[in-house]
Write a protein that holds these residues in place. Structure first.
Motif, PDB file in Angstrom:
ATOM      1  N   ARG A  58       0.821  -1.210   0.000  1.00 22.46           N
ATOM      2  CA  ARG A  58       0.000   0.000   0.000  1.00 22.46           C
ATOM      3  C   ARG A  58       0.859   1.266   0.000  1.00 22.46           C
ATOM      4  NH1 ARG A  58      -5.336  -1.252   1.067  1.00 22.46           N
ATOM      5  NH2 ARG A  58      -5.742  -3.344   1.871  1.00 22.46           N
ATOM      6  N   ALA A  59       2.007   1.206   0.713  1.00 22.20           N
ATOM      7  CA  ALA A  59       2.889   2.371   0.746  1.00 22.20           C
ATOM      8  C   ALA A  59       3.494   2.640  -0.630  1.00 22.20           C
ATOM      9  CB  ALA A  59       4.000   2.152   1.774  1.00 22.20           C
ATOM     10  N   LEU A  60       3.945   1.591  -1.293  1.00 24.64           N
ATOM     11  CA  LEU A  60       4.523   1.764  -2.631  1.00 24.64           C
ATOM     12  C   LEU A  60       3.480   2.319  -3.602  1.00 24.64           C
ATOM     13  CD1 LEU A  60       6.645  -1.499  -2.815  1.00 24.64           C
ATOM     14  CD2 LEU A  60       7.553   0.829  -2.963  1.00 24.64           C
ATOM     15  N   ARG A  61       2.255   1.830  -3.504  1.00 24.75           N
ATOM     16  CA  ARG A  61       1.198   2.345  -4.370  1.00 24.75           C
ATOM     17  C   ARG A  61       0.923   3.816  -4.053  1.00 24.75           C
ATOM     18  NH1 ARG A  61      -3.044  -0.832  -2.992  1.00 24.75           N
ATOM     19  NH2 ARG A  61      -2.309  -2.438  -4.419  1.00 24.75           N
ATOM     20  N   TYR A  62       0.885   4.153  -2.772  1.00 24.15           N
ATOM     21  CA  TYR A  62       0.632   5.538  -2.366  1.00 24.15           C
ATOM     22  C   TYR A  62       1.716   6.458  -2.906  1.00 24.15           C
ATOM     23  CZ  TYR A  62      -0.962   9.331   0.704  1.00 24.15           C
ATOM     24  OH  TYR A  62      -1.457  10.519   1.197  1.00 24.15           O
ATOM     25  N   LEU A  63       2.936   5.950  -2.970  1.00 27.21           N
ATOM     26  CA  LEU A  63       4.057   6.752  -3.454  1.00 27.21           C
ATOM     27  C   LEU A  63       4.181   6.732  -4.971  1.00 27.21           C
ATOM     28  CD1 LEU A  63       6.664   5.832  -0.694  1.00 27.21           C
ATOM     29  CD2 LEU A  63       5.370   7.966  -0.926  1.00 27.21           C
ATOM     30  N   LEU A 359       2.179  18.340   6.476  1.00 27.03           N
ATOM     31  CA  LEU A 359       1.810  17.059   7.073  1.00 27.03           C
ATOM     32  C   LEU A 359       1.859  15.938   6.044  1.00 27.03           C
ATOM     33  CD1 LEU A 359      -1.201  18.284   9.230  1.00 27.03           C
ATOM     34  CD2 LEU A 359       0.941  17.356  10.135  1.00 27.03           C
ATOM     35  N   GLU A 360       1.373  16.235   4.841  1.00 31.24           N
ATOM     36  CA  GLU A 360       1.425  15.234   3.776  1.00 31.24           C
ATOM     37  C   GLU A 360       2.866  14.866   3.444  1.00 31.24           C
ATOM     38  OE1 GLU A 360       0.330  12.697   0.546  1.00 31.24           O
ATOM     39  OE2 GLU A 360      -0.667  13.369   2.375  1.00 31.24           O
ATOM     40  N   HIS A 361       3.737  15.857   3.409  1.00 36.10           N
ATOM     41  CA  HIS A 361       5.153  15.602   3.141  1.00 36.10           C
ATOM     42  C   HIS A 361       5.746  14.692   4.213  1.00 36.10           C
ATOM     43  CE1 HIS A 361       9.280  16.274   1.833  1.00 36.10           C
ATOM     44  NE2 HIS A 361       9.583  16.501   3.101  1.00 36.10           N
ATOM     45  N   ARG A 362       5.395  14.928   5.473  1.00 34.48           N
ATOM     46  CA  ARG A 362       5.903  14.085   6.553  1.00 34.48           C
ATOM     47  C   ARG A 362       5.403  12.648   6.420  1.00 34.48           C
ATOM     48  NH1 ARG A 362       4.400  16.636  12.152  1.00 34.48           N
ATOM     49  NH2 ARG A 362       5.277  14.619  12.827  1.00 34.48           N
ATOM     50  N   PHE A 363       4.149  12.496   6.018  1.00 30.61           N
ATOM     51  CA  PHE A 363       3.589  11.150   5.849  1.00 30.61           C
ATOM     52  C   PHE A 363       4.325  10.393   4.750  1.00 30.61           C
ATOM     53  CE2 PHE A 363       0.412   8.234   3.965  1.00 30.61           C
ATOM     54  CZ  PHE A 363       0.107   7.469   5.087  1.00 30.61           C
ATOM     55  N   ARG A 364       4.513  11.043   3.616  1.00 26.26           N
ATOM     56  CA  ARG A 364       5.207  10.397   2.507  1.00 26.26           C
ATOM     57  C   ARG A 364       6.657  10.093   2.878  1.00 26.26           C
ATOM     58  NH1 ARG A 364       2.491  10.885  -2.398  1.00 26.26           N
ATOM     59  NH2 ARG A 364       4.430  10.665  -3.541  1.00 26.26           N
ATOM     60  N   ALA A 365       7.295  11.013   3.601  1.00 21.47           N
ATOM     61  CA  ALA A 365       8.688  10.804   3.997  1.00 21.47           C
ATOM     62  C   ALA A 365       8.821   9.613   4.930  1.00 21.47           C
ATOM     63  CB  ALA A 365       9.236  12.063   4.661  1.00 21.47           C
ATOM     64  N   PRO A 374       6.182   3.804  12.946  1.00 18.76           N
ATOM     65  CA  PRO A 374       6.114   4.544  14.217  1.00 18.76           C
ATOM     66  C   PRO A 374       6.075   6.054  14.015  1.00 18.76           C
ATOM     67  CG  PRO A 374       7.614   2.704  14.444  1.00 18.76           C
ATOM     68  CD  PRO A 374       7.230   2.763  12.989  1.00 18.76           C
ATOM     69  N   GLN A 375       6.764   6.569  12.989  1.00 15.03           N
ATOM     70  CA  GLN A 375       6.671   7.995  12.699  1.00 15.03           C
ATOM     71  C   GLN A 375       5.274   8.366  12.201  1.00 15.03           C
ATOM     72  OE1 GLN A 375       8.614  10.744  13.089  1.00 15.03           O
ATOM     73  NE2 GLN A 375       9.816   9.366  14.385  1.00 15.03           N
ATOM     74  N   VAL A 376       4.653   7.454  11.462  1.00 11.86           N
ATOM     75  CA  VAL A 376       3.273   7.682  11.029  1.00 11.86           C
ATOM     76  C   VAL A 376       2.351   7.735  12.243  1.00 11.86           C
ATOM     77  CG1 VAL A 376       1.321   6.666   9.781  1.00 11.86           C
ATOM     78  CG2 VAL A 376       3.610   6.661   8.754  1.00 11.86           C
TER      79      VAL A 376
END
Length: 473
Positions: A58-63, A359-365, A374-376
């Protein structure tokens, strides 16, 4: 296509370092996941590994990547000693114990896994190849290795001669042949030339339930063979990411590389991602230790399975994680608190403010930094405190839930049945049990627990006292 600014770091077991993810095909990510052995239930420790694969997908797809993921089903029985190729067949043991055929055993436990995976919102793979359907391809792999002079046969048993790899074995587990030879503490199969040689094809015994014809006589494939055959069938030129539990690094994935690489002419997978164990009482969860719990068991005790998914965010996938009902209870309360706060937000509007973009940048990072969930988790708290319009906060949470799958903005009442008030007689049983535990009369406490469960409730102990929960089902 991924954003040009999104550089994804992946911790690669092959190299023991974080590496920049560079796919074989731009904009595409191919993944092979080692699947379940369907002669027993998959426990919550196993499910942590499959959650890892799901979050990566899901993360790869989101990115920005189109992801293809294949996950095998091991419906060929393993031997008790997979390294030596000796001992009893685990599928046969299960079939005899339960009075079913191997096919019935496989279908029952595979269906149980699929149900638990669905409870956790684990996305279905593109394909679920079964080992029994790929025996001809496995035999073909052995023949190709044989043609390359990498095997030898004794009495219908075919072994991989690892010394023929000229020092290239082992390469994933960072062992050496000398270390492997020195590490053997059991009697080595006398048919082996080298203790580190591994089985490709095993001659079938007369009591074996699953037997296939082969150029070397009736028998069955070695455990490691199936993933080489199936991954090359679906990804003939190799694939990007191989996922699995840390316990598969050696010998399973090590031997998979040894089988596939000579045929492909290169690594079968460029990135090997392994998840650490989930531990109960400081021990790895396993049937042999008697500490096995299923996702369905948690649901029967009244827990929302998404609380277990939320718990996954509290530790990096490469770190061991502790599990107990107390830990799960804390995760359940944390998720419920998120639901309460998110549900109170107004309808979503496009997150266009500078704060929302940050905030979106932090999520993607966090996703791009080797899936730093854990950062999420920290970000999920920070979003409510941020100087951002509430409607944009809701939009961010709805967007992030494409990866998290936690129903972040659902009504908290959706799980109200889990906190239903127990009747007075059940509270009285719980009170008497607390007194028994305080007096260290554990036999009486266990008896009272059984009465509570018979009444349709479960009781959980924590530092703050016991708690009753309505059992489901």
């Amino acid at each position: 296509m991924p954003e040009s600014s999104t550089e994804i770091q992946v911790y690669n077991t092959l190299g023991r370092s974080k590496q920049i993810f560079v796919p074989r095909t731009p904009g595409e990510a191919s993944m092979y996941t080692c699947g379940v052995t369907v002669y027993r239930y998959a426990h919550v420790g196993n499910m942590r590994t499959y959650l890892m694969s799901d979050f990566w997908t899901r993360a790869l797809r989101y990115l920005g990547y189109h992801v293809r993921r294949v996950q095998n089903i091991t419906d060929v029985g393993h031997l008790q000693n997979d390294v030596e190729g000796t001992g009893e067949d685990r599928m046969m043991i299960a079939a005899q114990d339960e009075g079913k055929s191997p096919e019935e055993i496989a279908e029952f436990y595979n269906q149980a896994f699929m149900e638990d995976a669905a409870l956790l919102r684990i996305e279905a793979a593109e394909a679920y190849p079964r080992a029994t359907e790929f025996i001809p391809q496995m035999i073909d792999v052995v023949k190709k290795l044989e043609d390359k002079g990498l095997t030898y046969e004794k009495n219908g048993n075919v072994f991989y001669d690892v010394e023929k790899l000229d020092g290239e074995y082992p390469k994933l587990s960072h062992n050496t042949l000398d270390q492997l030879q020195a590490g053997y503490r059991i009697e080595v199969d006398p048919e082996k030339r080298n203790p580190a040689d591994f089985l490709l094809w095993k001659a079938g015994g007369e009591h074996r339930l699953q037997i296939w014809d082969s150029p070397w006589g009736p028998g069955f494939p070695g455990w490691h063979l199936e993933c080489s055959a199936m991954s090359m069938e679906y990804f003939p030129e190799g694939f990007d990411i191989h996922t699995g539990g840390v316990d598969l690094v050696f010998p399973h994935h090590e031997d998979e590389i040894a089988q596939s690489e000579p045929i492909l002419g290169h690594q079968p997978a460029n990135y090997w991602i392994h998840g650490e164990h989930l531990q109960m009482d400081g021990r790895k969860m396993a049937k042999s230790t008697g500490n096995v719990v299923r996702i369905a068991d948690l649901v029967a005790m009244g827990y929302d399975p998404l609380a277990f998914r939320f718990l996954y965010l509290s530790a990096k996938y490469r770190a061991k994680q502790s599990f107990s009902l107390e830990v799960l209870e804390a995760a359940s309360q944390g998720l419920n608190a998120l639901h309460h706060k998110a549900w109170a937000l107004p309808p979503a509007t496009a997150p266009e403010s500078e704060g929302a973009r940050a905030l979106e940048h932090r999520f993607r990072a966090a996703l791009a930094d080797d899936l730093d969930l854990p950062q999420v988790s920290v970000l999920l708290q920070d979003v409510f405190k941020a100087d951002v319009p509430d409607s944009e906060k809701r939009a961010l949470l709805e967007r992030w839930d494409e990866v998290l799958q936690l129903d972040l903005t659902r009504a908290p009442e959706a799980g109200a049945e889990a906190t239903e008030e127990a009747p007075a007689e059940v509270h009285e049983l719980a009170h008497r049990r607390d007194e028994a535990r305080a007096a260290k009369d554990f036999a009486a406490a266990d008896s009272l627990r059984a009465e509570i469960e018979a009444a349709g409730w479960s009781i959980e102990d924590s530092a703050g006292g016991s708690r009753l929960r309505k059992r489901k089902g």
